[in-house]
Design an enzyme around this catalytic site. Structure first.
Site, PDB file in Angstrom:
ATOM      1  N   HIS A 537       2.426 -26.500   2.534  1.00  0.00           N
ATOM      2  CA  HIS A 537       1.404 -26.077   1.173  1.00  0.00           C
ATOM      3  C   HIS A 537       0.644 -27.206   0.638  1.00  0.00           C
ATOM      4  CE1 HIS A 537       0.486 -23.601  -2.513  1.00  0.00           C
ATOM      5  NE2 HIS A 537       0.295 -24.804  -2.941  1.00  0.00           N
ATOM      6  N   ASP A 592       8.779 -21.334   6.693  1.00  0.00           N
ATOM      7  CA  ASP A 592       7.661 -22.060   6.954  1.00  0.00           C
ATOM      8  C   ASP A 592       6.311 -21.442   6.728  1.00  0.00           C
ATOM      9  OD1 ASP A 592       6.073 -24.286   7.405  1.00  0.00           O
ATOM     10  OD2 ASP A 592       6.595 -24.329   9.759  1.00  0.00           O
ATOM     11  N   GLU A 601       5.826 -26.875  -0.366  1.00  0.00           N
ATOM     12  CA  GLU A 601       5.155 -27.619  -1.170  1.00  0.00           C
ATOM     13  C   GLU A 601       5.672 -29.232  -1.339  1.00  0.00           C
ATOM     14  OE1 GLU A 601       1.732 -28.243  -4.635  1.00  0.00           O
ATOM     15  OE2 GLU A 601       3.258 -26.660  -4.812  1.00  0.00           O
TER      16      GLU A 601
END
Length: 650
Positions: A537, A592, A601
């Protein structure tokens, strides 16, 4: 060799005494090889004393005695085995003795000299060929690259992230504010949060102070110092660092508000080079938490850059101004309170832990015990920080809670310097509390839950677990090194003595989990190992760089247009090497998925803790800490005399 006579020796007279009736107590026969010439004299005193001197001088002037006399005096002679001698002038040595001496020298050379020569030759050959780095070194080199990818501003020429470019060059200039160009983006968005950024720089600096020899051994010393300086240069821009008294701090650049639909760092999916929306600046006129963390960052960095006197002083001057702001009783409101751009993301829950943390770093940076060590060991500060309340969550180091790190940092002072009165009481209490923090990390005490795969759940199964795990591993590993440096084998958990090996196993197990020893068999450090997250992310990594940097149409996706890349199921086109993602669920499962930001993130603070843990565990460059650099500015500490007891009253 020219001939030499007995007269050449210092003893130019030789007394010959033959005792006819003496016995050979060593066994075998005596052998006499007397070669006399005119230079040999017999002392008159000797020849006239005793029956052994009945022989005349002429008998000794001949080169040999007759066979009867030889037999009578010396016993049977074996002419075939007559010894031979070598004359070295003043020393006469038999052939056998000479042979024995030469063989002894040769054997000694084989046994002692030859191995030394071989060893020195091998060392000389291999001195430039270090053993291969261990896995922690490889992971450390990787993890540092995340900071290069997160740089904001005009990038340095040696920035090695090919898909990044200059960005945020107008930061701070809106509304006639000061330039705030530089620093780091915090995570997968384009916001610069100064509170966790400062914490990240403190953690990096602490790791360099303790393990500079390891950074040097693996060739990352200059790199990590460059990363720290990139951050501290920026922090110096966020307040008036040339003043001794300040009244505000810029606390954030960019960001968003929950529920907002206006273009900002969260409603837009754009790489930092493409930002086309406003970048609001947040200003704190209160904030002892923010100011204190910035103090810790600048003060610790001033120790890292002790060899650059001018820059180190600049950092320390800035830290002093921030410290004065932090302790101002009229500014004791948390920096995030009531701010909708900050509170949902990096809300501070208190500031007394930062008081302890910053005062400890200022003491190490300045040596001023009266101002800083007294505050760090102030009982009221400790009480407000809940240092001795034994609240499990307060044993967990994070960007918000510095208490366990402050306790360990002050325990270092007690272990190595033992300043005594008036600090010993509080330092010993910090030491005890810190030991209990370490006990709480161990599975056998059931303070925190553990996943079946072996990860301690320091944030109770909530998202982003790995940053807390990495921080705990660093504190545990560092405490082990403190104990080892002082030949302390362990510590007590209640009445039970715990070996430091137990704590070392905890630290290695948690870092190993991050690096792939987990049920998913996945490394959560991007770019390390054979299997790692591909859908991180992260805005910059998820958008193809050629669209942004090389297109004739300026290669920019609009605020909304970039969301096609967020929603794509394809792997990121740019590998954000070195990013430690948030981590798995409490079930050890990991998705994932770019949309699952709690798992995929990365954050600046999380990576800083991982870097610190990795350098503490690597054996490249040796093991153990640098005991002394942190104490460079400290004066000699002589315990003060305790006050006398109160007068006795009947």
């Amino acid at each position: 060799m020219p001939s030499s006579s007995v007269a050449d020796c210092p003893l130019h007279k030789i007394k010959v005494v033959i005792e006819m009736y003496s016995a050979n107590h060593w066994g075998g026969s005596f052998e006499i090889n007397a070669a006399a010439d005119s230079s040999v004299e017999v002392d008159d005193h000797d020849k006239n004393h005793g029956p052994n001197m009945d022989m005349d001088r002429a008998a000794f002037s001949n080169h040999h005695l007759d066979e009867i006399q030889q037999s009578w005096l010396l016993g049977p002679q074996d002419k075939s085995k007559k010894k031979k001698y070598v004359d070295f002038g003043c020393i006469v040595c038999s052939h056998n003795a000479l042979r024995w001496i030469l063989w002894s020298i040769f054997i000694a050379f084989l046994v002692i000299g030859l191995p030394i020569i071989i060893s020195n030759t091998i060392h000389s050959t291999n001195k430039h060929h270090q053993p291969p780095p261990d896995k922690y070194t490889q992971a450390l080199k990787t993890a540092l690259l995340f900071f290069d990818a997160q740089m904001s501003g005009r990038l340095p020429k040696d920035n090695n992230v090919s898909w990044r470019g200059d960005s945020g060059l107008r930061d701070g200039l809106s509304d006639n504010k000061r330039p705030l160009v530089g620093g780091y983006y915090d995570a997968g968005d384009n916001t610069k949060f100064h509170f966790p950024m400062a914490f990240s720089m403190t953690m990096l600096s602490w790791s360099v102070i303790e393990y500079s020899q390891k950074y040097k051994a693996i060739g990352e010393y200059d790199h990590v110092r460059q990363l720290i300086k990139w951050g501290t240069d920026y922090l110096l821009l966020t307040f008036n660092s040339s003043a001794t008294t300040i009244d505000q701090i810029y606390s954030q650049v960019g960001g968003s508000q929950n529920g907002s639909t206006a273009p900002d760092d969260h409603t837009c999916w754009q790489g930092p080079e493409d930002m086309s929306y406003p970048r609001p600046v947040q200003i704190a006129t209160q904030g002892p938490d923010l100011a204190s963390e910035m103090v810790a960052a600048l003060a610790s960095a001033s120790i890292v850059f002790w060899d650059d006197i001018k820059y180190s002083k600049k950092l320390l001057d800035g830290a002093t101004a921030l410290y004065n702001f932090a302790v101002d009783t009229s500014k004791r409101t948390r920096y995030s309170k009531g701010n909708p751009h900050i509170a949902p993301y990096y809300m501070s829950t208190g500031y007394f832990d930062e008081y302890m943390w910053s005062a400890a770093w200022m003491y190490y940076a300045t040596g001023n015990a009266t101002t800083y060590l007294e505050r760090a060991t102030n009982e009221s500060v400790a009480k407000n920080a809940k240092a001795f309340n034994r609240i499990p969550d307060l044993s967990v180091l994070s960007w918000d809670n510095k208490l366990p790190a402050a306790e360990l940092l002050l325990t270092r002072l007690r272990i190595f310097l033992s300043p005594g009165y008036p600090y010993e009481d509080m330092l010993s209490r910090y030491h005890d509390a810190m030991g209990l923090n370490m006990c709480s990390y161990l599975e056998e005490y059931n303070v925190f839950n553990w996943t079946k795969g072996g990860m301690v759940q320091l944030n109770h199964g909530r998202p982003q677990p790995l940053q807390y795990v990495a921080n705990a591993a660093f504190l545990a590993s560092l405490f082990v090194d403190y104990m080892s440096a002082n030949n302390i084998p362990g510590w007590y958990c209640g009445s039970k003595f715990m070996s430091s090996d137990e704590l070392h196993r905890f630290a290695t197990s948690q870092v190993n989990y991050i690096l792939g020893a987990n049920p998913m068999n996945m490394s959560y450090l991007v770019g390390y190992g054979d299997k790692f997250p591909k859908h991180v992310h992260h805005r910059g990594a998820s958008i193809p760089s050629h669209h942004r940097l090389n297109s004739t149409t300026n290669g920019k996706y609009s605020c909304r247009g970039g969301w096609i890349w967020f929603n794509s199921t394809k792997p990121n086109p740019n590998e954000i090497k070195g990013a430690m993602v948030g981590g798995p669920y409490k079930s050890d499962l990991f998705r994932d998925d770019r949309r699952d930001y709690g798992s995929t993130e990365p954050t600046l603070a999380g990576n800083a803790g991982l870097v610190a843990a990795l350098v503490s565990l690597t054996t490249s460059g040796g093991i153990g800490i640098d005991r002394n650099t942190i104490f460079l500015t400290l004066p000699s500490l002589y315990p003060s005399t305790p006050p006398p007891p109160p007068p006795w009253k009947p």
